[in-house]
Design a protein around this motif. Sequence first.
Motif, short mmCIF file in Angstrom:
data_model
loop_
_atom_site.label_atom_id
_atom_site.label_comp_id
_atom_site.label_asym_id
_atom_site.label_seq_id
_atom_site.Cartn_x
_atom_site.Cartn_y
_atom_site.Cartn_z
N SER A 40 0.83 -1.20 0.00
CA SER A 40 0.00 0.00 0.00
C SER A 40 0.86 1.25 0.00
O SER A 40 2.00 1.22 0.42
N GLY A 41 0.28 2.33 -0.41
CA GLY A 41 1.00 3.59 -0.46
C GLY A 41 0.86 4.44 0.78
O GLY A 41 1.07 5.64 0.73
N ILE A 47 -0.76 -1.37 5.52
CA ILE A 47 -1.41 -1.98 4.37
C ILE A 47 -2.87 -1.57 4.37
O ILE A 47 -3.51 -1.55 5.42
N SER A 48 -3.37 -1.22 3.22
CA SER A 48 -4.78 -0.84 3.14
C SER A 48 -5.65 -2.10 3.17
O SER A 48 -5.21 -3.19 2.79
N LYS A 60 -10.60 -6.51 -4.42
CA LYS A 60 -10.31 -5.38 -3.53
C LYS A 60 -11.56 -4.92 -2.77
O LYS A 60 -11.48 -4.48 -1.63
N ARG A 61 -12.72 -5.04 -3.41
CA ARG A 61 -13.97 -4.62 -2.77
C ARG A 61 -14.35 -5.48 -1.58
O ARG A 61 -15.18 -5.09 -0.76
N ASN A 91 -7.68 2.11 6.39
CA ASN A 91 -8.68 2.49 5.40
C ASN A 91 -8.00 3.00 4.13
O ASN A 91 -7.05 3.77 4.21
N ASP A 92 -8.51 2.59 3.00
CA ASP A 92 -7.92 2.96 1.71
C ASP A 92 -7.92 4.47 1.48
O ASP A 92 -7.06 5.00 0.79
#
Length: 142
Positions: A40-41, A47-48, A60-61, A91-92
């Motif tokens: 993740s960024g 990690i998202s 991903k959903r 959270n993304d």
Amino acid sequence: MKFYKKGDRIPARAQQIWLILTAHAVLKPDGIYEEDSGWSGWGKGLISYGDLAVLMGMDKRAAVTLSKHLGVIGYYCKQEGLPPLNVIAVNDETGEPGFGVVETSGFEKDQMSVWDARWFSYRPPTIRALRAVYDEHFASSN
């Protein structure tokens, strides 16, 4: 050889999440996001939820379905006197753990404790141990 797969119960998937989160906690990826890299960024060691779902072999959903799985990990850590490993899943959109995350000292302090822990020296929890945590904290809420 057994594999994690669609249809596995929450304790089995929680064990899979444990493996992914401990790798993130120890290896502390640098936060450089590359599509489909699995990192993740959001910064080092985070990690998202969406990327976690993808690493688990899900869409991903499916991230919205992981709260109980992560809760099992958080309560297991609390029971064993470990930092709450679940706090590095974020959270993304916000880059923070979601509502209801199991924490002990506030998620930012807990994240620091997670990153300082020697996760590879601990044996991963058994599915049976995670099932006991699930039964204690979640089974009656179904």
